[in-house]
Design a protein around this motif. Structure first.
Motif, PDB file in Angstrom:
ATOM      1  N   MET A  16      25.883   8.603 -38.169  1.00 18.50           N
ATOM      2  CA  MET A  16      26.160   8.503 -36.736  1.00 18.50           C
ATOM      3  C   MET A  16      27.685   8.520 -36.498  1.00 18.50           C
ATOM      4  SD  MET A  16      25.753   5.250 -34.298  1.00 18.50           S
ATOM      5  CE  MET A  16      27.115   4.585 -35.221  1.00 18.50           C
ATOM      6  N   PRO A  17      28.209   9.623 -35.930  1.00 18.99           N
ATOM      7  CA  PRO A  17      29.667   9.709 -35.756  1.00 18.99           C
ATOM      8  C   PRO A  17      30.192   8.788 -34.644  1.00 18.99           C
ATOM      9  CG  PRO A  17      28.580  11.699 -34.913  1.00 18.99           C
ATOM     10  CD  PRO A  17      27.493  10.816 -35.455  1.00 18.99           C
ATOM     11  N   VAL A  18      31.339   8.188 -34.899  1.00 13.89           N
ATOM     12  CA  VAL A  18      32.025   7.397 -33.872  1.00 13.89           C
ATOM     13  C   VAL A  18      33.276   8.163 -33.439  1.00 13.89           C
ATOM     14  CG1 VAL A  18      33.193   5.227 -33.357  1.00 13.89           C
ATOM     15  CG2 VAL A  18      31.148   5.223 -34.793  1.00 13.89           C
ATOM     16  N   VAL A  19      33.384   8.382 -32.130  1.00 10.88           N
ATOM     17  CA  VAL A  19      34.523   9.124 -31.574  1.00 10.88           C
ATOM     18  C   VAL A  19      35.241   8.228 -30.563  1.00 10.88           C
ATOM     19  CG1 VAL A  19      35.237  11.189 -30.303  1.00 10.88           C
ATOM     20  CG2 VAL A  19      33.257  11.311 -31.838  1.00 10.88           C
ATOM     21  N   ASP A  20      36.540   8.104 -30.732  1.00 18.06           N
ATOM     22  CA  ASP A  20      37.383   7.297 -29.829  1.00 18.06           C
ATOM     23  C   ASP A  20      38.114   8.255 -28.888  1.00 18.06           C
ATOM     24  OD1 ASP A  20      39.249   5.675 -28.634  1.00 18.06           O
ATOM     25  OD2 ASP A  20      40.169   4.970 -30.499  1.00 18.06           O
ATOM     26  N   ILE A  21      37.748   8.216 -27.607  1.00 15.60           N
ATOM     27  CA  ILE A  21      38.386   9.177 -26.680  1.00 15.60           C
ATOM     28  C   ILE A  21      39.541   8.542 -25.883  1.00 15.60           C
ATOM     29  CG2 ILE A  21      36.368  10.670 -26.468  1.00 15.60           C
ATOM     30  CD1 ILE A  21      37.177   8.231 -23.717  1.00 15.60           C
ATOM     31  N   HIS A  22      39.787   7.246 -26.086  1.00 19.33           N
ATOM     32  CA  HIS A  22      40.898   6.600 -25.362  1.00 19.33           C
ATOM     33  C   HIS A  22      41.799   5.946 -26.396  1.00 19.33           C
ATOM     34  CE1 HIS A  22      42.191   4.045 -21.620  1.00 19.33           C
ATOM     35  NE2 HIS A  22      43.205   4.237 -22.449  1.00 19.33           N
ATOM     36  N   THR A  23      42.765   6.709 -26.885  1.00 15.05           N
ATOM     37  CA  THR A  23      43.634   6.232 -27.955  1.00 15.05           C
ATOM     38  C   THR A  23      44.947   6.992 -27.857  1.00 15.05           C
ATOM     39  OG1 THR A  23      43.812   5.968 -30.361  1.00 15.05           O
ATOM     40  CG2 THR A  23      42.468   7.819 -29.582  1.00 15.05           C
ATOM     41  N   HIS A  24      46.040   6.266 -27.850  1.00 12.24           N
ATOM     42  CA  HIS A  24      47.317   6.889 -27.474  1.00 12.24           C
ATOM     43  C   HIS A  24      48.282   7.038 -28.635  1.00 12.24           C
ATOM     44  CE1 HIS A  24      46.192   6.333 -23.283  1.00 12.24           C
ATOM     45  NE2 HIS A  24      46.037   5.028 -23.472  1.00 12.24           N
ATOM     46  N   ILE A  25      49.261   7.894 -28.383  1.00  4.41           N
ATOM     47  CA  ILE A  25      50.374   8.035 -29.321  1.00  4.41           C
ATOM     48  C   ILE A  25      51.626   8.371 -28.512  1.00  4.41           C
ATOM     49  CG2 ILE A  25      49.885  10.517 -29.708  1.00  4.41           C
ATOM     50  CD1 ILE A  25      50.733   9.328 -32.802  1.00  4.41           C
ATOM     51  N   TYR A  26      52.767   7.878 -28.980  1.00  7.12           N
ATOM     52  CA  TYR A  26      54.049   8.383 -28.478  1.00  7.12           C
ATOM     53  C   TYR A  26      54.626   9.186 -29.641  1.00  7.12           C
ATOM     54  CZ  TYR A  26      53.915   4.854 -24.694  1.00  7.12           C
ATOM     55  OH  TYR A  26      53.583   4.095 -23.607  1.00  7.12           O
ATOM     56  N   PRO A  27      54.547  10.521 -29.613  1.00  2.35           N
ATOM     57  CA  PRO A  27      55.074  11.285 -30.744  1.00  2.35           C
ATOM     58  C   PRO A  27      56.565  11.004 -30.928  1.00  2.35           C
ATOM     59  CG  PRO A  27      54.029  12.735 -29.125  1.00  2.35           C
ATOM     60  CD  PRO A  27      54.067  11.364 -28.529  1.00  2.35           C
ATOM     61  N   PRO A  28      57.077  11.158 -32.169  1.00  3.47           N
ATOM     62  CA  PRO A  28      58.477  10.808 -32.433  1.00  3.47           C
ATOM     63  C   PRO A  28      59.483  11.405 -31.433  1.00  3.47           C
ATOM     64  CG  PRO A  28      57.329  11.216 -34.489  1.00  3.47           C
ATOM     65  CD  PRO A  28      56.348  11.513 -33.400  1.00  3.47           C
ATOM     66  N   THR A  29      59.256  12.640 -30.966  1.00  2.00           N
ATOM     67  CA  THR A  29      60.213  13.219 -30.002  1.00  2.00           C
ATOM     68  C   THR A  29      60.241  12.419 -28.698  1.00  2.00           C
ATOM     69  OG1 THR A  29      58.450  14.792 -29.507  1.00  2.00           O
ATOM     70  CG2 THR A  29      60.376  15.668 -30.638  1.00  2.00           C
ATOM     71  N   TYR A  30      59.102  11.875 -28.310  1.00  2.00           N
ATOM     72  CA  TYR A  30      59.024  11.094 -27.073  1.00  2.00           C
ATOM     73  C   TYR A  30      59.722   9.748 -27.268  1.00  2.00           C
ATOM     74  CZ  TYR A  30      56.805   9.208 -22.787  1.00  2.00           C
ATOM     75  OH  TYR A  30      56.553   8.651 -21.543  1.00  2.00           O
ATOM     76  N   VAL A  31      59.539   9.148 -28.458  1.00  2.00           N
ATOM     77  CA  VAL A  31      60.202   7.855 -28.729  1.00  2.00           C
ATOM     78  C   VAL A  31      61.726   8.048 -28.711  1.00  2.00           C
ATOM     79  CG1 VAL A  31      60.477   5.966 -30.383  1.00  2.00           C
ATOM     80  CG2 VAL A  31      58.228   6.982 -30.020  1.00  2.00           C
ATOM     81  N   GLU A  32      62.194   9.175 -29.296  1.00  2.00           N
ATOM     82  CA  GLU A  32      63.643   9.465 -29.254  1.00  2.00           C
ATOM     83  C   GLU A  32      64.126   9.552 -27.816  1.00  2.00           C
ATOM     84  OE1 GLU A  32      64.686  13.099 -31.417  1.00  2.00           O
ATOM     85  OE2 GLU A  32      63.442  12.268 -33.053  1.00  2.00           O
TER      86      GLU A  32
END
Ligand code: URA
Ligand code: ZN
Length: 363
Positions: A1-17
């Motif tokens: 039974m697959p579990v999929v997380d559709i609400h999960t964030h990232i700030y890619p390194p260019t955005y953090v810079e």
């Protein structure tokens, strides 16, 4: 039974810079009382000098920008696949002339992160909403050609005047044409004055627990009232946090529309699609509500086949050091098993099958 997380964030390194280079909200900086720990300051008013340093933003570590940490978090919590999205406030604050290029770079970066983990990562793209509308439309078209993109994440401000702004019509048309789902996510909350004179004694509780969901509820109600779904009958919107408070308040919203003399005078109470129709046809809801009580309201409003599991990682980590499993994630898992204790198929749908079907994940 697959579990999929559709609400999960990232700030890619260019955005953090980008955030590190800034001195006004949103930004990343250290404070004199803790020079070794960077803090992420994103919410309106969050850096007010009267705010205690422990509630000025949040500590930012690699879990916010290192994709390997996302995968480790997924492994710990038995999540097979995540649909990652840039976190708030996206590119809303950029001057128009910089937004288009920033969106292209971030979208390519995020698509590249997904390519590193086949089958484990997909993404929602980001739009340059401060750029001219034609540039936004171009990015919608371009995103449709990127392999891992499954929609766009958007805040509630639109082009600056909210999501009931007619100037958004070419954007809604492009999204509808490309069958691109909008993941609608709050950021701005409510005016801080509503939280009262002692608000800064309560950390982030009032803006996050109440401001965020009400912001979403108001935004989506304005879309409904302005007839967005009467003009764009196939426009799909995934609402964060199980729809804010929309599932609970939909009946009241509908009744207020039907009893509004002004709307009647304008002929706007007849011949329109009602909120229940839109909830079951155009709206999808995440299952990020931490309790079966709210989740059952979401299920009753939109249907179990339109609900999708989420975590909101990397927000809401455990406050105890060395705690590997996140309480916030387990609360969302428990809500699903309690709400769907007699319906295994529905539970599996919410956990993963709905996302695979709705977002056309090749799993
Ligand atoms: N706080 C935020 O700023 N964003 C989220 O997505 C969750 C909590
Ligand atoms: Zn979120």
């Amino acid at each position: 039974m697959p579990v999929v997380d559709i609400h999960t964030h990232i700030y890619p390194p260019t955005y953090v810079e980008l955030l590190r280079s800034r001195t006004t909200v949103p930004y990343v900086r250290t404070f004199p009382d803790a020079p070794d720990s960077s803090r992420l300051i994103i919410l309106p008013g969050e850096d007010d000098p009267s705010t205690p340093s422990t509630s000025r933003g949040r500590p930012i570590g690699p879990e916010y920008y290192d994709i390997a940490q996302k995968i480790a978090f997924m492994d710990t919590h038995k999540i097979d696949t995540s649909v990652i999205s840039l976190a708030n406030p996206w590119l809303d604050f950029l001057p128009g002339e910089k937004a288009g290029e920033a969106a292209r770079k971030i979208n390519d970066d995020v698509d590249g992160l997904c390519a590193k983990y086949p089958g484990r990562l997909y993404a929602f793209g980001t739009l340059p909403l401060s750029a001219p509308v034609e540039e936004v439309v171009q990015e919608i078209e371009r995103l449709a050609s990127l392999k891992h993109m499954r929609g766009v994440i958007m805040g509630t401000s639109g082009l600056g005047n909210g999501l009931d702004d007619k100037a958004l019509d070419p954007i809604y048309a492009a999204l509808e044409k490309n069958e691109t789902l909008i993941f609608l996510h709050p950021h701005y909350g409510l005016p801080v004055s509503v939280y009262g004179p002692r608000a800064n004694e309560y950390g982030h509780v009032l803006p996050l627990a109440l401001g965020f969901p009400l912001e979403t509820t108001i935004a989506v109600s304005r879309m409904l009232l302005s007839g967005v779904w009467d003009r764009f009958t196939k426009l799909k919107v995934l609402l964060a946090h199980s729809g804010g408070t929309l599932p609970f308040l939909a009946g009241r919203l509908e009744s207020c529309i039907q009893h509004d003399g002004h709307l009647k005078e304008l002929g706007k109470t007849e011949g329109r699609r009602d909120v229940w129709d839109i909830l079951k046809t155009n709206i999808y809801l995440d299952a990020v509500i931490y309790s079966d009580v709210g989740l059952k309201a979401a299920m009753n409003a939109s249907g179990a086949d339109r609900l999708m599991f989420g975590t909101d990682h990397p927000f809401f980590p455990p406050l105890e050091k060395d705690q590997k499993e996140w309480h916030s994630v387990n609360a969302n898992y428990s809500a699903i098993s309690t709400a769907f204790k007699d319906d295994k198929v529905a539970a599996e749908g919410v956990l993963g099958d709905n996302a695979i079907r709705i977002l056309k994940l090749d799993l």
